[in-house]
Enzyme design. Structure first.
Site, PDB file in Angstrom:
ATOM      1  N   LYS A  22      11.998  -6.330   0.241  1.00 11.09           N
ATOM      2  CA  LYS A  22      12.325  -4.897   0.123  1.00 11.09           C
ATOM      3  C   LYS A  22      12.164  -4.163   1.160  1.00 11.09           C
ATOM      4  O   LYS A  22      13.000  -3.407   1.502  1.00 11.09           O
ATOM      5  CB  LYS A  22      11.825  -4.583  -1.060  1.00 11.09           C
ATOM      6  CG  LYS A  22      11.832  -2.889  -1.481  1.00 11.09           C
ATOM      7  CD  LYS A  22      11.027  -2.589  -2.817  1.00 11.09           C
ATOM      8  CE  LYS A  22       9.563  -2.283  -2.460  1.00 11.09           C
ATOM      9  NZ  LYS A  22       9.420  -0.836  -1.885  1.00 11.09           N
ATOM     10  N   ASN A  23      10.820  -4.163   1.595  1.00 10.07           N
ATOM     11  CA  ASN A  23      10.563  -3.079   2.732  1.00 10.07           C
ATOM     12  C   ASN A  23      11.203  -3.583   3.984  1.00 10.07           C
ATOM     13  O   ASN A  23      11.118  -2.686   4.884  1.00 10.07           O
ATOM     14  CB  ASN A  23       8.911  -3.145   3.032  1.00 10.07           C
ATOM     15  CG  ASN A  23       8.547  -2.383   1.702  1.00 10.07           C
ATOM     16  OD1 ASN A  23       9.081  -1.994   0.785  1.00 10.07           O
ATOM     17  ND2 ASN A  23       7.146  -2.333   1.521  1.00 10.07           N
ATOM     18  N   CYS A 116       4.274  11.043  -4.953  1.00  7.70           N
ATOM     19  CA  CYS A 116       4.377  10.024  -5.833  1.00  7.70           C
ATOM     20  C   CYS A 116       3.210   9.495  -6.423  1.00  7.70           C
ATOM     21  O   CYS A 116       2.125  10.118  -6.034  1.00  7.70           O
ATOM     22  CB  CYS A 116       5.410   8.804  -5.258  1.00  7.70           C
ATOM     23  SG  CYS A 116       4.235   7.775  -4.282  1.00  7.70           S
ATOM     24  N   ARG A 121       1.882  11.374   0.367  1.00  6.46           N
ATOM     25  CA  ARG A 121       3.025  10.715   1.262  1.00  6.46           C
ATOM     26  C   ARG A 121       3.822  11.868   1.899  1.00  6.46           C
ATOM     27  O   ARG A 121       4.857  12.231   1.461  1.00  6.46           O
ATOM     28  CB  ARG A 121       3.925  10.104   0.276  1.00  6.46           C
ATOM     29  CG  ARG A 121       3.192   8.986  -0.496  1.00  6.46           C
ATOM     30  CD  ARG A 121       3.994   7.962  -1.168  1.00  6.46           C
ATOM     31  NE  ARG A 121       4.343   6.921  -0.199  1.00  6.46           N
ATOM     32  CZ  ARG A 121       5.064   5.682  -0.502  1.00  6.46           C
ATOM     33  NH1 ARG A 121       5.020   5.381  -1.593  1.00  6.46           N
ATOM     34  NH2 ARG A 121       5.217   4.821   0.342  1.00  6.46           N
ATOM     35  N   ASP A 305      -0.515  -2.844  -0.362  1.00  5.21           N
ATOM     36  CA  ASP A 305       0.386  -3.190  -1.310  1.00  5.21           C
ATOM     37  C   ASP A 305      -0.128  -4.335  -2.050  1.00  5.21           C
ATOM     38  O   ASP A 305       0.760  -4.764  -2.984  1.00  5.21           O
ATOM     39  CB  ASP A 305       1.749  -3.645  -0.633  1.00  5.21           C
ATOM     40  CG  ASP A 305       2.448  -2.155  -0.645  1.00  5.21           C
ATOM     41  OD1 ASP A 305       2.011  -1.241  -0.781  1.00  5.21           O
ATOM     42  OD2 ASP A 305       3.547  -2.336   0.185  1.00  5.21           O
ATOM     43  N   ARG A 397      11.552  -2.144  -9.506  1.00  8.80           N
ATOM     44  CA  ARG A 397      11.600  -1.354  -8.053  1.00  8.80           C
ATOM     45  C   ARG A 397      11.337  -2.434  -6.903  1.00  8.80           C
ATOM     46  O   ARG A 397      12.215  -2.410  -5.829  1.00  8.80           O
ATOM     47  CB  ARG A 397      10.789  -0.515  -7.820  1.00  8.80           C
ATOM     48  CG  ARG A 397      11.154   0.827  -8.740  1.00  8.80           C
ATOM     49  CD  ARG A 397      10.290   1.988  -8.237  1.00  8.80           C
ATOM     50  NE  ARG A 397      10.186   2.101  -6.725  1.00  8.80           N
ATOM     51  CZ  ARG A 397       9.039   2.165  -6.053  1.00  8.80           C
ATOM     52  NH1 ARG A 397       7.890   2.522  -6.731  1.00  8.80           N
ATOM     53  NH2 ARG A 397       9.077   2.290  -4.648  1.00  8.80           N
TER      54      ARG A 397
END
Ligand code: UD1
Length: 426
Positions: A22-23, A116, A121, A305, A397
């Site tokens: 994803k990233n 978030c 952030r 993560d 997500r």
């Protein structure tokens, strides 16, 4: 909102193929806006965040399709560089569009993506990087407008190796006039993937993966076809799940060198790991051992993560472990939920002290963010009894149908989705 219901206590076993990252995919999709024409990206996972990015691109006039795991984009009809506030707020990664749209249109309007669940952030490093490249940046309330007829290469030093800022500056500098150097750049593998993608289109970028990246501006890029790297965080999540359930799992399409720090920690807990080319095998039958101290830091150190996921394994370990989170200030929200399942964890500022228990118990828990949600799924798989994980949209997500992926490894996990008349159906 969907729920996952997990019957725990069954060791995971079997073989699965890991999804694309994803990233890596998100900045690559944004970077595609730098070129005019048709771009094809393979191995793009089917995720909520990817859907949101594609919707933003469509809103800007780009044609975008996502079939199987291939995204095809036609950027010829891109007509706008104004990202509507509502879309901007749906996903922080929309910030990646700032550099490419500014480079292509000479102006871009975005809105503060806001904080978030895991922290404040900020985007100051993104903005100061663009200013250094010669952009005029006007901030008014939450609206940010940037202008630059043509960006100019510059020497940029990042006070912190931010992943997103490094990527945004790289993308903006590709079409700038002259040479750009980013020092104290982030070194994450996804940044190397972005470099490979941009260079496949004719960019001249060197040094991604080290702390100094140089970008020689070019006049124009040419469309290409590109395949995204495997997702190291999904790989790591399944590795930890295998260890926490004391199972035996084989993972295909992985990049083991991206997971050196996790492999090191897992081996310290006593988990057996073998690596062969792009295959990782994880197995253990014994109770894990505690790890005295893990500190999350920018790559190649232990990734933030994977902090919440590894904490589940440590919650079941023999002894006391300490986890220090240095990247995001709000990233211990899973601790309260894990405590409801019987974990013994105390948080003091940015450190968690984890006294291992011999067993976790099923409970109803809430996913507060993406990786916290993944951790609760692992806890549910390892726990005795039934666990219900609520707010599954956070997990969607970043994981392509997590229940299907883990189901292939024998996990007893079912998704329940609400239907209009308030019934709950699988
Ligand atoms: C990326 C990853 C995310 C991962 C994170 C850290 C994507 C889409 N997301 O997020 O999954 O957890 O890297 O590995 O790739 N900061 C500032 N000013 C800025 C930018 C960042 O102060 O302008 C701070 C942040 O608040 C945070 C830290 O730097 O405390 C790290 O952020 P950053 O590396 O930018 O993470 P993201 O790119 O947002």
């Amino acid at each position: 909102m969907d729920k996952l219901v997990i019957e725990g206590g069954k060791p995971l076993s079997g073989t699965i193929v890991i999804q694309g990252a994803k990233n890596a995919a998100l900045p690559i999709l944004a970077a595609s806006m730098l070129v005019e024409g048709k771009v094809t990206i393979d191995h793009v996972p089917k995720l909520l965040d990817i859907d949101v990015m594609l919707n933003i691109l469509r809103e800007l006039g780009c044609r975008a399709e996502h079939e199987d795991e291939t995204v095809t984009l036609d950027t010829s009809s891109l007509h706008s560089s104004h990202i509507p506030e509502a879309l901007m707020r749906q996903m922080r990664s929309s910030i990646f569009l700032m550099g490419p749209l500014l480079a292509r249109f000479g102006e871009v309007t975005i809105y503060q993506p806001g904080g978030c669940a895991i922290g404040e952030r900020k985007i100051d490093l993104h903005l100061s990087g663009l200013r250094a490249l010669g952009a005029q940046v006007d901030e008014e309330d939450s609206r940010i407008v940037c202008y630059a007829k043509r960006l100019k290469g510059a020497e940029i030093h990042l006070d912190f190796p931010s992943v997103g800022a490094t990527e945004n500056i790289m993308m903006a500098a590709v079409l700038a006039e002259g040479l750009t150097t980013i020092s104290n750049a982030a070194r994450e593998p996804e940044i190397q993937d972005l470099q490979h993608f941009l260079n496949s289109m004719g960019a001249k970028i060197f040094g991604a993966g080290t702390d100094t990246i140089t970008i020689e501006g070019v006049e124009k890029l040419t469309p290409c076809r590109y395949q995204v790297i495997p997702d190291r965080i999904v790989t790591g999540t399944v590795m930890v799940a295998a260890a926490a359930t004391r199972g035996q799992v084989t993972l295909l399409n992985t990049c083991p060198s991206h997971l050196t720090s996790l492999i090191h920690v897992l081996r310290r807990t006593g988990v057996q790991i073998t690596v062969d080319d792009d295959i990782i095998k994880v197995g253990t039958a014994a109770r894990p051992k505690a790890v005295d101290r893990i500190v999350t830091s920018p790559y190649p150190a232990f990734p933030t993560d994977l902090q919440s996921q590894i904490m589940v394994l440590l919650a079941l370990a023999d002894g006391v472990s300490v986890m220090k989170e240095t990247i995001f200030e709000g990233r211990f929200k899973h601790v309260d939920e894990l405590s409801r399942m019987g974990a013994d964890i105390r948080v003091d500022l940015n450190s968690a002290f984890i006294r291992g228990v011999s067993r976790l118990y099923g409970a109803t828990v809430e996913a507060t963010d993406l990786r916290a949600g993944a951790a609760l799924v692992i806890a549910g798989l390892a726990a005795q009894g039934k666990t219900v994980v609520e707010q599954v949209h956070h997990i969607d997500r970043g994981y392509d149908r997590i229940e299907t992926m883990l189901g292939r490894l024998g996990a007893r996990i079912t998704r329940y989705s609400p239907v209009p008349n308030n019934q709950i159906v699988p």
